[in-house]
Design a protein around this motif. Sequence first.
Motif, PDB file in Angstrom:
ATOM      1  N   GLU A  62      -5.747   1.717   9.221  1.00 31.93           N
ATOM      2  CA  GLU A  62      -4.577   2.583   9.174  1.00 31.93           C
ATOM      3  C   GLU A  62      -4.313   3.052   7.757  1.00 31.93           C
ATOM      4  N   ALA A  63      -3.873   4.245   7.625  1.00 34.99           N
ATOM      5  CA  ALA A  63      -3.530   4.770   6.301  1.00 34.99           C
ATOM      6  C   ALA A  63      -2.249   4.118   5.802  1.00 34.99           C
ATOM      7  N   PRO A  64      -2.151   3.901   4.518  1.00 37.35           N
ATOM      8  CA  PRO A  64      -0.909   3.375   3.958  1.00 37.35           C
ATOM      9  C   PRO A  64       0.261   4.285   4.300  1.00 37.35           C
ATOM     10  N   GLN A  65       1.448   3.712   4.474  1.00 35.75           N
ATOM     11  CA  GLN A  65       2.594   4.470   4.930  1.00 35.75           C
ATOM     12  C   GLN A  65       3.661   4.736   3.869  1.00 35.75           C
ATOM     13  N   PHE A 114     -10.813   4.658  -3.824  1.00 36.40           N
ATOM     14  CA  PHE A 114      -9.878   4.229  -2.778  1.00 36.40           C
ATOM     15  C   PHE A 114      -8.809   5.295  -2.569  1.00 36.40           C
ATOM     16  N   ILE A 115      -8.225   5.776  -3.663  1.00 37.65           N
ATOM     17  CA  ILE A 115      -7.187   6.811  -3.563  1.00 37.65           C
ATOM     18  C   ILE A 115      -7.775   8.069  -2.920  1.00 37.65           C
ATOM     19  N   GLU A 120      -4.845  13.478   2.332  1.00 40.96           N
ATOM     20  CA  GLU A 120      -4.169  14.336   1.359  1.00 40.96           C
ATOM     21  C   GLU A 120      -2.653  14.228   1.514  1.00 40.96           C
ATOM     22  N   ALA A 121      -2.198  14.118   2.751  1.00 44.12           N
ATOM     23  CA  ALA A 121      -0.757  13.994   3.002  1.00 44.12           C
ATOM     24  C   ALA A 121      -0.198  12.735   2.345  1.00 44.12           C
ATOM     25  N   ILE A 126       3.152  10.370  -2.652  1.00 41.41           N
ATOM     26  CA  ILE A 126       3.342   9.437  -3.767  1.00 41.41           C
ATOM     27  C   ILE A 126       4.012  10.185  -4.911  1.00 41.41           C
ATOM     28  N   THR A 127       5.193   9.705  -5.303  1.00 39.66           N
ATOM     29  CA  THR A 127       5.934  10.356  -6.387  1.00 39.66           C
ATOM     30  C   THR A 127       5.968   9.515  -7.659  1.00 39.66           C
ATOM     31  N   TYR A 128       5.611   8.237  -7.562  1.00 47.98           N
ATOM     32  CA  TYR A 128       5.550   7.397  -8.757  1.00 47.98           C
ATOM     33  C   TYR A 128       4.562   6.264  -8.535  1.00 47.98           C
TER      34      TYR A 128
END
Length: 142
Positions: A62-65, A114-115, A120-121, A126-128
């Motif tokens: 699962e993608a990180p949330q 990894f990133i 892309e969403a 991620i803002t910080y």
Amino acid sequence: MGDHRIAAKNCLLTTRAAKWATRQVATGRTVKEVAEELSCDWHTVNDAVTTYGTALARRGQEAPQSDHGAGFRRTSFVRLGGHHTSDATTVADVGNHQIIDILPTRSYVDVAGFIGEQSEAWRHRITYGALDMSATYAAVTT
């Protein structure tokens, strides 16, 4: 009374160590190799892998949330006697206080990879970043 945030019931490794050991075994290392690296008994690692492996398998890929922050933290595993053995990178969902993954390295290529593997969403949400003073993690977040 035990605290499940520190270790699962009947697990002799901390939650963090048990998840790391489980990922090591999942990537092809033997239980014996991981136990030797942690300087513990084979059964200790095998019990941890059994405990955490089922949950991680259910979770799948699962993608990180996270909606705001991603954290990167270096962990250095050292054997008794002070001989450095290996580094790992813990990737965390800062907003939800959850470990996303534990990478068996702290190299720029692997952490940035990894990133790059995430959607892309997710990357745009991620803002910080919350990171240790590592130049590697600073470069990845930049």
